[in-house]
Design a protein around this motif. Structure first.
Motif, short mmCIF file in Angstrom:
data_model
loop_
_atom_site.label_atom_id
_atom_site.label_comp_id
_atom_site.label_asym_id
_atom_site.label_seq_id
_atom_site.Cartn_x
_atom_site.Cartn_y
_atom_site.Cartn_z
N VAL A 56 0.77 -1.07 0.15
CA VAL A 56 -0.16 0.14 0.18
C VAL A 56 0.80 1.19 0.00
CG1 VAL A 56 -1.73 1.31 1.50
CG2 VAL A 56 -1.84 -1.14 1.17
N VAL A 57 0.78 2.10 -1.08
CA VAL A 57 1.49 3.35 -1.15
C VAL A 57 0.65 4.60 -0.93
CG1 VAL A 57 3.28 2.03 -2.47
CG2 VAL A 57 1.47 3.36 -3.70
N LEU A 58 1.20 5.79 -0.84
CA LEU A 58 0.43 6.92 -0.88
C LEU A 58 0.96 7.66 -1.96
CD1 LEU A 58 0.76 8.04 3.04
CD2 LEU A 58 -1.02 6.94 1.74
N MET A 59 -0.11 8.17 -2.69
CA MET A 59 0.16 9.15 -3.81
C MET A 59 0.02 10.79 -3.40
SD MET A 59 -2.04 9.48 -7.30
CE MET A 59 -3.65 9.81 -6.58
N ASP A 60 1.21 11.52 -3.96
CA ASP A 60 0.89 12.86 -3.84
C ASP A 60 0.29 13.39 -4.97
OD1 ASP A 60 1.29 15.66 -3.93
OD2 ASP A 60 3.42 15.51 -3.55
N ARG A 61 -1.00 13.91 -4.87
CA ARG A 61 -1.76 14.50 -5.93
C ARG A 61 -1.37 15.77 -6.25
NH1 ARG A 61 -7.36 12.30 -6.32
NH2 ARG A 61 -7.72 11.20 -4.88
N LEU A 62 -0.70 16.42 -5.51
CA LEU A 62 -0.22 17.93 -5.95
C LEU A 62 1.09 18.16 -6.56
CD1 LEU A 62 -1.47 19.83 -2.67
CD2 LEU A 62 -2.59 19.23 -4.88
N ALA A 63 1.86 16.77 -6.83
CA ALA A 63 3.22 16.88 -7.06
C ALA A 63 3.35 17.40 -8.68
CB ALA A 63 3.73 15.32 -7.23
N TYR A 64 2.40 17.17 -9.27
CA TYR A 64 2.47 17.84 -10.69
C TYR A 64 1.56 19.06 -11.08
CZ TYR A 64 5.20 13.32 -10.91
OH TYR A 64 6.06 12.26 -10.68
N ASP A 65 0.85 19.61 -10.12
CA ASP A 65 0.34 20.71 -10.31
C ASP A 65 0.98 21.91 -10.89
OD1 ASP A 65 -2.00 19.34 -9.80
OD2 ASP A 65 -2.21 20.32 -7.78
N PHE A 66 2.33 21.83 -10.27
CA PHE A 66 2.90 23.17 -10.91
C PHE A 66 4.31 22.72 -11.45
CE2 PHE A 66 0.78 24.40 -6.89
CZ PHE A 66 -0.14 25.48 -7.41
N GLY A 67 4.29 21.43 -11.93
CA GLY A 67 5.62 20.90 -12.77
C GLY A 67 5.02 19.65 -13.56
N ASN A 68 6.06 19.10 -14.00
CA ASN A 68 5.85 17.73 -14.70
C ASN A 68 6.46 16.65 -14.22
OD1 ASN A 68 4.00 18.86 -16.86
ND2 ASN A 68 5.45 19.83 -17.42
N GLY A 156 0.14 1.97 -24.10
CA GLY A 156 0.70 2.98 -24.81
C GLY A 156 1.22 3.99 -24.37
N ASN A 157 1.45 5.15 -25.21
CA ASN A 157 1.89 6.45 -24.41
C ASN A 157 0.87 6.75 -23.57
OD1 ASN A 157 3.79 5.96 -26.14
ND2 ASN A 157 3.41 7.55 -27.59
N VAL A 158 1.49 7.42 -22.49
CA VAL A 158 0.40 7.95 -21.27
C VAL A 158 0.42 9.37 -21.52
CG1 VAL A 158 0.04 7.80 -18.94
CG2 VAL A 158 0.92 5.73 -19.77
N SER A 159 -0.81 9.98 -21.54
CA SER A 159 -0.95 11.42 -21.55
C SER A 159 -0.66 12.09 -20.42
CB SER A 159 -2.41 12.00 -22.47
OG SER A 159 -3.08 11.70 -21.33
N ARG A 160 -0.24 13.24 -20.07
CA ARG A 160 -0.34 14.00 -18.85
C ARG A 160 -1.69 14.07 -18.03
NH1 ARG A 160 -0.14 15.62 -14.68
NH2 ARG A 160 0.78 17.40 -13.69
N GLY A 161 -2.58 14.05 -18.80
CA GLY A 161 -3.91 14.02 -18.19
C GLY A 161 -4.36 12.76 -17.59
N GLN A 162 -3.67 11.56 -17.93
CA GLN A 162 -3.76 10.31 -17.35
C GLN A 162 -3.09 10.15 -16.00
OE1 GLN A 162 -3.00 8.11 -21.21
NE2 GLN A 162 -4.17 6.76 -20.09
#
Length: 183
Positions: A56-68, A156-162
């Motif tokens: 079980v891992v934790l995800m940071d939802r905000l990590a890519y709000d201001f970056g990629n 396939g290739n994963v879009s930034r929105g995914q």
């Protein structure tokens, strides 16, 4: 007059302050859990040796709000079938990825992985050069011979929105609790 200094007015002020404090604490707790505490259960062995099935891992939802996402970040993405997957970023937007002679090539140059997971026996779609669009990423599992990832048509290739966020912490099993860092 002592009307403004009445004891009832002071108690009301204390109650209002107490209610405001509780609301602020609840809002802050909700924000922290929403932003940094989304739990993802790892399914399968595609991220071995880093992550095993049922971790079980934790995800940071905000990590890519201001970056990629950066190369080698471990990210959570949503597949076309709405399932969440965890993989490692290998190819960045605008790059060309190819797997040739069991090695990953980025724009024709061999990728130098800090602690490489080993050889890749199945190139899949990356047998021929795969050009990534301006918002596309090429993701691979660390267990390259047992991973359903960008090499296959159903991912396939994963879009930034995914990409939903970045894996930052393994919380279970407790004996393996640790921060997850990019390579």
């Amino acid at each position: 007059m002592d009307f403004y200094r009445s004891e009832d007015n002071n108690k009301l002020r204390q109650i209002v302050n107490w209610i405001v404090d509780i609301v602020v604490v609840i809002a802050l707790a909700w924000f922290l859990v929403y932003a940094y505490g989304t739990q993802i259960v790892i399914a399968g062995h595609s991220m071995l040796p880093l992550l095993a099935s049922d971790d079980v891992v934790l995800m940071d939802r905000l990590a890519y709000d201001f970056g990629n996402p950066d190369r080698f970040d471990v990210v959570v993405f949503q597949r076309e079938d709405q399932k969440m997957n965890v993989k490692r970023v290998i190819g960045l937007p605008g790059e060309t990825v190819q797997i040739k002679n069991d090695e990953i090539l980025i724009d024709g140059e061999k990728l130098k992985e800090p602690s490489g997971p080993g050889r890749i026996s199945l190139a899949g779609l990356a047998e021929k050069p795969v050009k990534l669009g301006s918002d596309e990423y090429f993701l691979l599992g660390d267990n390259r011979d047992s991973s359903e990832d960008s090499r296959f048509a159903n991912i396939g290739n994963v879009s930034r929105g995914q990409i939903q966020g970045k894996v930052w912490f393994r919380m279970m099993p407790f004996i393996k609790m640790e921060l997850i860092r990019s390579k």
